[in-house]
Design an enzyme around this catalytic site. Structure first.
Site, short mmCIF file in Angstrom:
data_model
loop_
_atom_site.label_atom_id
_atom_site.label_comp_id
_atom_site.label_asym_id
_atom_site.label_seq_id
_atom_site.Cartn_x
_atom_site.Cartn_y
_atom_site.Cartn_z
N GLY A 198 0.79 -1.16 0.08
CA GLY A 198 -0.08 -0.03 0.06
C GLY A 198 0.74 1.29 0.02
O GLY A 198 2.03 1.35 -0.31
N PHE A 199 0.22 2.49 0.38
CA PHE A 199 1.12 3.60 0.40
C PHE A 199 2.36 3.71 1.33
O PHE A 199 3.35 4.20 0.85
CB PHE A 199 0.14 4.90 0.86
CG PHE A 199 -0.95 5.38 -0.38
CD1 PHE A 199 -0.51 5.86 -1.36
CD2 PHE A 199 -2.03 4.96 -0.23
CE1 PHE A 199 -1.31 6.58 -2.40
CE2 PHE A 199 -2.98 5.56 -1.23
CZ PHE A 199 -2.56 6.21 -2.43
N GLU A 209 -19.16 9.08 -0.59
CA GLU A 209 -18.72 9.19 -1.93
C GLU A 209 -19.16 8.03 -2.78
O GLU A 209 -19.87 8.18 -3.85
CB GLU A 209 -17.25 9.10 -2.12
CG GLU A 209 -16.58 10.43 -1.47
CD GLU A 209 -14.89 10.17 -1.31
OE1 GLU A 209 -14.20 10.93 -1.83
OE2 GLU A 209 -14.58 9.04 -1.33
#
Length: 450
Positions: A16-17, A177
């Site tokens: 991941g990041f 969202e």
């Protein structure tokens, strides 16, 4: 003949990041990096909901980790699930199918991320899946689009209403969202595509247990989100808790204790996260290290575990006061861990390390096209300006120029026009709970009596 020295061995768990930025920071360092991940890609998780609603393709937000790091000559990428970490022996065991690999380390960075939390009701997962991976997003896209196809086939008005009702549990950024995008998918992208019903009949219900949406945002933006979603026709139910989930719908309890049913074919769980088992495993091996209620490791000021200055826990797996489980925190903690390893090789005493400091770059949520909420320091943005800032920031963090270019094209088609290029459902429609028709040996469908 001079003896050869073995480079410092760094193992990174997770792509991941946090894990990716740690690996990048170590690129020009005299170390051997091994990155182990159970997926082949680096996932840009904040845009998963756009894959689920047909705006973007999986490849645009999940490029192959091996290709991202192919010019990092000191980095090796391994596919596998980490099944054991021995911090005393300095080894990590990973498994891919029946093949198990043991990798030794001098420094370890654990960036294994977090999983969906059902707050002790794991049975809900069968009917209300979460959205933490590409597989989750593709599965959800199949469920959403197949619901419309089934609505075209059914003769029952009651069943059609159930098929076209989408319940989202959790009023954080993902829930908000996703609610907005499902509403726009039904109201714009699919408008006029069906003959027996109007896709605008679809009903989106957003259920939140607290009294407000987006709890980490300022009150002004929380109110703006509620007003915008309501204006879009989304049924936002605050102070409402889910008590049961089954195939037909959900049971909720209002603030006054009243229970009621929401009949819905599609349910999505976006409320809460919990750490995976590696956090507890690390804590058990370190005398004095504990985990919090979500299973995250309560780390030292330098993001290590007690007694092991070369074992770092970062990203969603770490528990640090005031640091949210967001991608900027993962990036900053991954970079910090890599810097501490570099400094250690240059002679830095672990006891003299500067503690990790998180720089809050703000938060944002895209409620609908042309309308995003952005908080940066004392500044608050909404509407088109917020949306443009949201677009810019998300493009910046996407990996690869080609991905950014393709994403701009996809966004232009979806937001300026009505076209969504990823609304095709292949054989994944079987994942949406629809029985697959029997087939002849030639491959054509034949009638069944089921």
């Amino acid at each position: 003949m001079m003896p050869t020295t073995t480079p410092h061995r760094v193992v990174i768990v997770g792509s991941g990041f946090g894990g990716l930025f740690a690996a990048k920071r170590l690129r020009r360092t005299d170390v051997e990096v091994t990155l182990i991940s159970e997926t082949t890609s680096h996932l840009f998780q904040p845009l998963l909901y756009q894959v689920a609603t047909g705006v973007l393709s999986a490849g645009e937000i999940a490029p192959a980790t091996r290709l991202i790091l192919r010019r990092h000559w000191n980095t090796r990428v391994l596919l596998g699930t980490v099944v054991d970490i021995d911090v005393h022996a300095g080894t990590v065991a990973s498994r891919l199918g029946e093949l198990e690999t043991v990798t030794s380390f001098d420094s370890l960075i654990v960036a294994a991320g977090a999983e969906q939390s059902y707050f002790g009701n794991d049975q809900f997962a069968a009917y209300a899946p979460g959205m933490k991976s590409i597989d989750d997003a593709l599965d959800l896209r199949a469920r959403i689009l197949t619901a419309f196809e089934r609505a075209e086939l059914t003769e029952s008005t009651e069943e059609r209403d159930r098929l076209l009702t989408f319940v989202l549990v959790g009023g954080g950024p993902t829930g908000v969202e996703l609610a907005g995008q499902i509403s726009e998918l039904a109201g714009r992208a699919l408008n006029g595509a069906f003959r027996r019903f109007d896709s605008k009949q679809a009903k989106v219900v957003l259920v939140e247990g607290e009294s407000e949406l987006l709890p980490t945002m300022p009150a002004k933006l929380r109110l703006a989100a509620l007003q915008r979603l309501t204006h879009m026709g989304i049924d936002v139910q605050l102070s409402t808790r889910v008590t049961d989930v089954d195939e037909a719908g959900v049971t909720v309890r209002d603030a006054d204790g009243t229970s009621r049913r929401i009949e819905a074919a599609n349910k999505v769980w976006t409320a809460g996260v919990q750490a995976g088992p590696l956090g507890k495993l690390l804590a058990e091996q370190s005398d004095g290290t504990e985990v919090d209620r979500a299973g995250r490791v309560i780390v030292e000021p330098d993001l290590t575990i007690k007694g092991f200055p070369d074992v770092f826990v970062i990203g969603d797996l770490m528990s640090v006061p005031g640091v949210p489980g967001l991608s900027p925190a993962a990036i900053q903690s991954g970079t910090y861990a890599a810097e501490r390893i570099r400094a250690g090789l240059a002679g830095e005493d672990p006891a003299q390390r500067k503690p990790f400091r998180y720089f809050d770059k703000g938060s944002m949520a895209a409620v609908s096209r042309f309308d995003s909420l952005v908080q940066i320091g004392r500044l608050r943005f909404g509407g088109v300006l917020g949306w443009l800032i949201w677009l810019t920031v998300h493009l910046y963090y996407l990996v690869g120029y080609s991905n950014r270019l393709v994403t701009v094209v996809s966004w232009s088609a979806a937001f300026l026009g009505r076209r969504r290029g990823q609304t095709v459902v292949t054989r994944q429609w079987a994942l949406a709970g629809v029985p697959e028709p029997a087939r002849t040996s030639a491959g054509s469908a034949i009638p069944t009596n089921s």
